[in-house]
Design a protein around this motif. Structure first.
Motif, PDB file in Angstrom:
ATOM      1  N   VAL A 173      -6.518  -4.502   0.159  1.00 53.47           N
ATOM      2  CA  VAL A 173      -6.577  -3.248  -0.603  1.00 53.47           C
ATOM      3  C   VAL A 173      -5.721  -3.316  -1.866  1.00 53.47           C
ATOM      4  O   VAL A 173      -6.158  -2.909  -2.951  1.00 53.47           O
ATOM      5  N   SER A 174      -4.502  -3.835  -1.742  1.00 56.48           N
ATOM      6  CA  SER A 174      -3.625  -3.895  -2.920  1.00 56.48           C
ATOM      7  C   SER A 174      -4.137  -4.889  -3.953  1.00 56.48           C
ATOM      8  O   SER A 174      -3.850  -4.755  -5.150  1.00 56.48           O
ATOM      9  N   ASN A 207      -5.296   3.330  -1.718  1.00 53.08           N
ATOM     10  CA  ASN A 207      -4.255   2.686  -0.923  1.00 53.08           C
ATOM     11  C   ASN A 207      -3.831   3.561   0.255  1.00 53.08           C
ATOM     12  O   ASN A 207      -3.508   3.056   1.334  1.00 53.08           O
ATOM     13  N   GLY A 232      -6.395   3.049   2.665  1.00 56.75           N
ATOM     14  CA  GLY A 232      -6.154   1.730   3.252  1.00 56.75           C
ATOM     15  C   GLY A 232      -5.130   1.794   4.379  1.00 56.75           C
ATOM     16  O   GLY A 232      -5.269   1.107   5.395  1.00 56.75           O
ATOM     17  N   ASN A 238      -3.259  -4.674   3.853  1.00 59.77           N
ATOM     18  CA  ASN A 238      -2.414  -4.556   2.671  1.00 59.77           C
ATOM     19  C   ASN A 238      -2.827  -5.540   1.596  1.00 59.77           C
ATOM     20  O   ASN A 238      -2.931  -5.192   0.406  1.00 59.77           O
ATOM     21  N   MET A 296       0.827  -1.210   0.000  1.00 59.42           N
ATOM     22  CA  MET A 296       0.000   0.000   0.000  1.00 59.42           C
ATOM     23  C   MET A 296       0.857   1.254   0.000  1.00 59.42           C
ATOM     24  O   MET A 296       0.558   2.229  -0.704  1.00 59.42           O
TER      25      MET A 296
END
Length: 375
Positions: free
Chosen positions: A311-312, A322, A325, A308, A33
């Motif tokens: 979201v990624s 991100n 996030g 991580n 992120m």
């Protein structure tokens, strides 16, 4: 780092700020992120990446301060048996620690199949699980199961070293007056602090041993005695000793971490010698964060790793999402830390509880490893 006992609000506030800096550092250090969100705030990301970890020195100084307050507030050990003091510290540290490591093993297994990134720990081995459970991972050359695990091991080593040093002086107390024993104990701490700051902390190969970090820890112990000293030359003398220890260390080898340690210790003394500061109730959210900082420190890596991964995976090319996030991971880390603090850390553990969680960590870790292997 444990917050099991009542502390002054200022100390808890400092711990809270240091804890937030560590979580921020790990969010910047362990992507992906932070890699994607970097263009939105490159200066902040670079600062967290390079300097956020300096907050560890604040925890070292505070650890020494609180150790002196509980073990030898006037210089002479007030505990009866060194082994009991060390054992209680070990149990109190490892129960929430084992819970957090078990969570890290499970989360790592969940995200490993669909997130290829250096921040994801490898599948654990039996020797790795045992070494982490016993706080020996760096000494025996095993990888840590979570970020920041090394600090828990160092904290325990430093506490044990302080206990043994003070216990040795207490055993000699019959050979002299109490005041002489107090001064001898304090003198040995000053000598150990000097040796660490001037010699051992300049040897990077020793960074898995307490001797490397005792300089910062010792400054914290000295800070406590300086705060308790009566007004006049004695208090000024302790401040002079701290300035000398830090100044010579920086003249020999300038290290930013030693600047942070020295400044933290000196500011602690100047602040806590003020009655107004000692009686201040502090800023409630930071005080609460400081009280649960150990639990947040333990659990935040697993939370950040999971966020991580999600979201990624869903938004691999969106800097804004991100960045959000990262904020979400920070907030969830505090929430998870609060749960661990309320449910586990603040309760007084026993050897039975510690053994159960350590065996649970090793057994569940091997079960997860076997399941991942056959999946």
């Amino acid at each position: 780092m444990s917050s099991s006992t009542s502390r002054m609000p200022l100390i808890d506030m400092v711990k809270g700020m240091a804890c937030a800096a560590i979580v921020g550092h790990h969010l910047a250090f362990y992507g992906p992120m932070s890699d994607i969100a970097h263009p939105l705030a490159p200066v902040l990301m670079a600062w967290l990446y390079d300097y956020g970890r300096m907050a560890v020195q604040v925890f070292l100084v505070l650890g020494g301060y609180l150790a002196a307050a509980s073990l030898a507030p006037q210089g002479l050990a007030r505990f009866d048996h060194a082994g009991n003091a060390i054992a209680k510290r070990f149990v109190r540290l490892v129960v929430p620690y084992a819970v957090a490591l078990l969570l890290s093993v499970v989360v790592s297994a969940l995200v490993r199949p669909w997130m290829e990134h250096p921040s994801v720990p490898e599948q654990p081995t039996l020797s790795q699980l045992l070494a982490n459970a016993l706080l020996l991972q760096d000494i025996v050359g095993e990888d840590a199961l979570s970020a920041g695990v090394w600090y828990v091991a160092i904290d325990f080593q430093l506490f044990a070293l302080g206990v043994l040093l003070l216990a040795g002086v207490k055993a000699l107390r019959g050979a002299g007056a109490r005041g002489q024993a107090d001064r001898l104990a304090q003198g040995l701490v000053v000598a150990g602090t000097a040796a660490s700051l001037w010699v051992f902390n300049r040897m990077g190969t020793l960074d898995m041993w307490a001797l490397y970090f005792f300089g910062s820890y010792g400054l914290g112990m000295i800070a406590h005695w300086a705060v308790r000293a009566p007004q006049g030359r004695q208090a000024q003398g302790w401040l002079a000793v701290m300035v000398l220890l830090g100044g010579v260390a920086l003249a020999l080898d300038f290290r930013g971490r030693i600047v942070v340690s020295t400044v933290t210790a000196l500011c602690l003394v100047l602040a806590l010698r003020s009655e107004r500061v000692r009686s201040w109730s502090g800023f409630a959210p930071l005080v609460q964060l400081g009280q649960m900082s150990y639990s947040v420190f333990l659990v935040h890596f697993s939370v950040c790793l999971l966020v991580n991964a999600v979201v990624s995976h869903l938004w691999p090319d969106s800097p804004v999402l991100n960045a959000l996030g990262m904020v979400l991971a920070f907030v969830l880390s505090l929430a998870a830390g609060r749960v661990l603090y309320l449910r586990v850390e603040r309760h007084v553990p026993s050897w039975t509880t510690a053994l159960r969680w350590q065996l649970g960590l090793v057994g569940a870790g091997m079960l997860v490893a076997v399941s991942s292997h056959w999946a």
